[in-house]
Design a protein around this motif. Structure first.
Motif, PDB file in Angstrom:
ATOM      1  N   ASN A 133       7.474  57.845  22.359  1.00  0.00           N
ATOM      2  CA  ASN A 133       8.212  56.983  21.431  1.00  0.00           C
ATOM      3  C   ASN A 133       8.097  55.498  21.775  1.00  0.00           C
ATOM      4  OD1 ASN A 133       9.137  59.291  20.119  1.00  0.00           O
ATOM      5  ND2 ASN A 133      11.279  58.610  20.077  1.00  0.00           N
ATOM      6  N   LEU A 134       8.456  55.153  22.992  1.00  0.00           N
ATOM      7  CA  LEU A 134       8.542  53.735  23.350  1.00  0.00           C
ATOM      8  C   LEU A 134       7.167  53.080  23.399  1.00  0.00           C
ATOM      9  CD1 LEU A 134      11.379  53.810  26.043  1.00  0.00           C
ATOM     10  CD2 LEU A 134      11.543  53.274  23.593  1.00  0.00           C
ATOM     11  N   ALA A 135       6.186  53.781  23.916  1.00  0.00           N
ATOM     12  CA  ALA A 135       4.838  53.217  23.969  1.00  0.00           C
ATOM     13  C   ALA A 135       4.286  52.971  22.572  1.00  0.00           C
ATOM     14  CB  ALA A 135       3.914  54.153  24.744  1.00  0.00           C
ATOM     15  N   LEU A 136       4.522  53.890  21.664  1.00  0.00           N
ATOM     16  CA  LEU A 136       4.021  53.734  20.300  1.00  0.00           C
ATOM     17  C   LEU A 136       4.797  52.667  19.541  1.00  0.00           C
ATOM     18  CD1 LEU A 136       3.485  57.496  19.455  1.00  0.00           C
ATOM     19  CD2 LEU A 136       1.712  55.807  19.959  1.00  0.00           C
ATOM     20  N   LYS A 137       6.079  52.570  19.813  1.00  0.00           N
ATOM     21  CA  LYS A 137       6.876  51.517  19.175  1.00  0.00           C
ATOM     22  C   LYS A 137       6.386  50.137  19.613  1.00  0.00           C
ATOM     23  CE  LYS A 137      11.661  50.289  18.155  1.00  0.00           C
ATOM     24  NZ  LYS A 137      13.063  50.718  18.255  1.00  0.00           N
ATOM     25  N   LYS A 138       6.084  50.011  20.884  1.00  0.00           N
ATOM     26  CA  LYS A 138       5.574  48.749  21.398  1.00  0.00           C
ATOM     27  C   LYS A 138       4.214  48.417  20.791  1.00  0.00           C
ATOM     28  CE  LYS A 138       4.483  46.346  25.729  1.00  0.00           C
ATOM     29  NZ  LYS A 138       4.468  46.467  27.216  1.00  0.00           N
ATOM     30  N   ARG A 139       3.369  49.415  20.651  1.00  0.00           N
ATOM     31  CA  ARG A 139       2.008  49.196  20.161  1.00  0.00           C
ATOM     32  C   ARG A 139       1.976  48.905  18.663  1.00  0.00           C
ATOM     33  NH1 ARG A 139      -3.314  50.423  21.721  1.00  0.00           N
ATOM     34  NH2 ARG A 139      -2.547  51.261  23.705  1.00  0.00           N
ATOM     35  N   PHE A 140       2.732  49.683  17.881  1.00  0.00           N
ATOM     36  CA  PHE A 140       2.624  49.603  16.422  1.00  0.00           C
ATOM     37  C   PHE A 140       3.814  48.944  15.742  1.00  0.00           C
ATOM     38  CE2 PHE A 140       0.053  53.487  17.424  1.00  0.00           C
ATOM     39  CZ  PHE A 140      -1.182  52.976  17.044  1.00  0.00           C
ATOM     40  N   GLY A 141       4.910  48.714  16.480  1.00  0.00           N
ATOM     41  CA  GLY A 141       6.105  48.158  15.858  1.00  0.00           C
ATOM     42  C   GLY A 141       6.735  49.091  14.849  1.00  0.00           C
ATOM     43  N   LEU A 142       6.549  50.378  15.043  1.00  0.00           N
ATOM     44  CA  LEU A 142       7.017  51.350  14.057  1.00  0.00           C
ATOM     45  C   LEU A 142       8.519  51.613  14.165  1.00  0.00           C
ATOM     46  CD1 LEU A 142       7.201  53.808  16.188  1.00  0.00           C
ATOM     47  CD2 LEU A 142       4.899  54.381  15.431  1.00  0.00           C
ATOM     48  N   THR A 143       9.067  52.230  13.138  1.00  0.00           N
ATOM     49  CA  THR A 143      10.477  52.592  13.065  1.00  0.00           C
ATOM     50  C   THR A 143      10.643  54.036  13.505  1.00  0.00           C
ATOM     51  OG1 THR A 143      10.878  51.070  11.232  1.00  0.00           O
ATOM     52  CG2 THR A 143      12.461  52.866  11.522  1.00  0.00           C
ATOM     53  N   ILE A 144      11.610  54.286  14.370  1.00  0.00           N
ATOM     54  CA  ILE A 144      11.858  55.643  14.848  1.00  0.00           C
ATOM     55  C   ILE A 144      13.109  56.189  14.168  1.00  0.00           C
ATOM     56  CG2 ILE A 144      12.388  57.076  16.862  1.00  0.00           C
ATOM     57  CD1 ILE A 144      10.724  55.115  18.524  1.00  0.00           C
ATOM     58  N   VAL A 145      12.928  57.294  13.464  1.00  0.00           N
ATOM     59  CA  VAL A 145      13.990  57.974  12.729  1.00  0.00           C
ATOM     60  C   VAL A 145      14.306  59.270  13.470  1.00  0.00           C
ATOM     61  CG1 VAL A 145      14.625  59.036  10.522  1.00  0.00           C
ATOM     62  CG2 VAL A 145      13.110  57.025  10.564  1.00  0.00           C
ATOM     63  N   GLY A 146      15.582  59.627  13.535  1.00  0.00           N
ATOM     64  CA  GLY A 146      15.919  60.873  14.225  1.00  0.00           C
ATOM     65  C   GLY A 146      17.333  61.313  13.926  1.00  0.00           C
ATOM     66  N   PRO A 147      17.685  62.510  14.378  1.00  0.00           N
ATOM     67  CA  PRO A 147      18.996  63.078  14.059  1.00  0.00           C
ATOM     68  C   PRO A 147      20.146  62.300  14.677  1.00  0.00           C
ATOM     69  CG  PRO A 147      17.834  64.445  15.665  1.00  0.00           C
ATOM     70  CD  PRO A 147      16.861  63.433  15.172  1.00  0.00           C
ATOM     71  N   ALA A 148      21.158  62.045  13.861  1.00  0.00           N
ATOM     72  CA  ALA A 148      22.324  61.295  14.333  1.00  0.00           C
ATOM     73  C   ALA A 148      22.990  61.989  15.512  1.00  0.00           C
ATOM     74  CB  ALA A 148      23.323  61.122  13.187  1.00  0.00           C
ATOM     75  N   ALA A 149      22.998  63.315  15.500  1.00  0.00           N
ATOM     76  CA  ALA A 149      23.687  64.078  16.544  1.00  0.00           C
ATOM     77  C   ALA A 149      23.019  63.951  17.906  1.00  0.00           C
ATOM     78  CB  ALA A 149      23.774  65.550  16.145  1.00  0.00           C
ATOM     79  N   GLU A 150      21.786  63.443  17.937  1.00  0.00           N
ATOM     80  CA  GLU A 150      21.066  63.300  19.201  1.00  0.00           C
ATOM     81  C   GLU A 150      20.610  61.867  19.442  1.00  0.00           C
ATOM     82  OE1 GLU A 150      19.347  67.881  19.188  1.00  0.00           O
ATOM     83  OE2 GLU A 150      17.948  66.225  19.453  1.00  0.00           O
ATOM     84  N   ALA A 151      21.215  60.925  18.740  1.00  0.00           N
ATOM     85  CA  ALA A 151      20.754  59.533  18.786  1.00  0.00           C
ATOM     86  C   ALA A 151      20.729  58.963  20.195  1.00  0.00           C
ATOM     87  CB  ALA A 151      21.622  58.664  17.889  1.00  0.00           C
ATOM     88  N   ASP A 152      21.696  59.347  21.016  1.00  0.00           N
ATOM     89  CA  ASP A 152      21.768  58.791  22.366  1.00  0.00           C
ATOM     90  C   ASP A 152      20.722  59.375  23.301  1.00  0.00           C
ATOM     91  OD1 ASP A 152      22.937  61.317  22.364  1.00  0.00           O
ATOM     92  OD2 ASP A 152      24.473  60.786  23.839  1.00  0.00           O
TER      93      ASP A 152
END
Length: 255
Positions: free
Chosen positions: A65-84
């Motif tokens: 997640n973090l490496a790809l976010k840094k590389r592409f600036g993408l948005t990460i979507v995920g379940p609210a119940a596991e957000a933390d």
């Protein structure tokens, strides 16, 4: 207008998936198991992801997640119940929410059982569902954080999707799942034929996915808790759906 799919292997048995809207070119990753195979898939296809649709928090689904976010600036979507527990999450979703990849809309389906907050994504117009570690080809996920009742409710949500729905799952577990399925449903001719086909695919080094809901309803014991033959094989003809499902899951856990 549809979703174009690039499926590829990550880690030892995870599937990576790029899903591209053919009209706009917008592309999403379904989970992020491992950076390098994902980068290779992006290079191979030319599809640059703008988001990750995360199904659950397990490390083999969020490791990159973090490496790809840094590389592409993408948005990460995920379940609210596991957000933390989801690295880099930007947007939380819950049952009934809609996420869009270009002009393709996915309904979020809460499918707990494997984890407490697991979600699946159903792209109705494209006829595709991403079920990760809830529904596998010929199997279902282990109950690490949920109960048999939780997983049964989740599988029942998936079971009412259109039968022609194409199912993409999180792991290449089909061959082992087929061997187990035959222990509880040994006279199912469709299952026996499918198991042979799975063996052939694996011998040729080919993936066994995607599958279809129609195929799973006919051969996957975790969607066949109602079947009188399976119930008879288990000695549970008059048991509740939950009890039958729990027994099948218990047997798979020690298989």
């Amino acid at each position: 207008m549809t979703l174009e799919i690039e499926q590829f292997m990550c880690r030892s048995d995870n599937f990576g998936i790029l899903a591209r809207d053919t009209e706009t070119g917008e592309t999403a990753l379904i989970d992020a198991p491992e950076e390098q195979p994902i980068l290779e898939a992006v290079e191979r296809t030319g599809w640059t992801p703008t988001m990750i649709l995360t199904t659950h928090h397990h490390q083999d689904h969020v490791a990159a997640n973090l490496a790809l976010k840094k590389r592409f600036g993408l948005t990460i979507v995920g379940p609210a119940a596991e957000a933390d527990r989801i690295p880099g999450i930007d947007r939380t979703v819950k049952e009934g929410d809609t996420v869009r990849v270009g002009r393709q809309a996915a309904r979020v389906i809460e499918t707990p059982g494997h984890t407490a907050g697991h979600v699946s994504y159903h792209f109705a117009d494209a006829g595709i569902a991403f079920t990760a570690d809830t529904l596998f080809a010929l199997g279902c996920g282990r109950l690490f954080e949920g109960t048999p009742a939780d997983m049964l409710r989740s599988l029942k949500k998936i079971a009412v999707l259109p039968l022609e729905t194409v199912i993409y799952c999180g792991h290449e577990y089909t061959q082992a799942n087929a061997r187990f399925a035959l222990t509880v449903d040994p006279t199912n001719s469709a299952l026996k034929e499918r198991a042979k086909g799975v063996d052939t695919l694996r011998q040729e080094g080919k993936p066994t996915l995607p599958t279809t809901l129609k195929q799973e309803m006919a051969t996957n014991p975790f969607l066949r808790w109602h079947d009188p033959v399976i119930r008879r094989n288990l000695g549970m003809e008059d048991a509740s759906d939950e009890a039958v499902f729990a027994e099948i899951r218990k047997r798979k856990d020690v298989a």
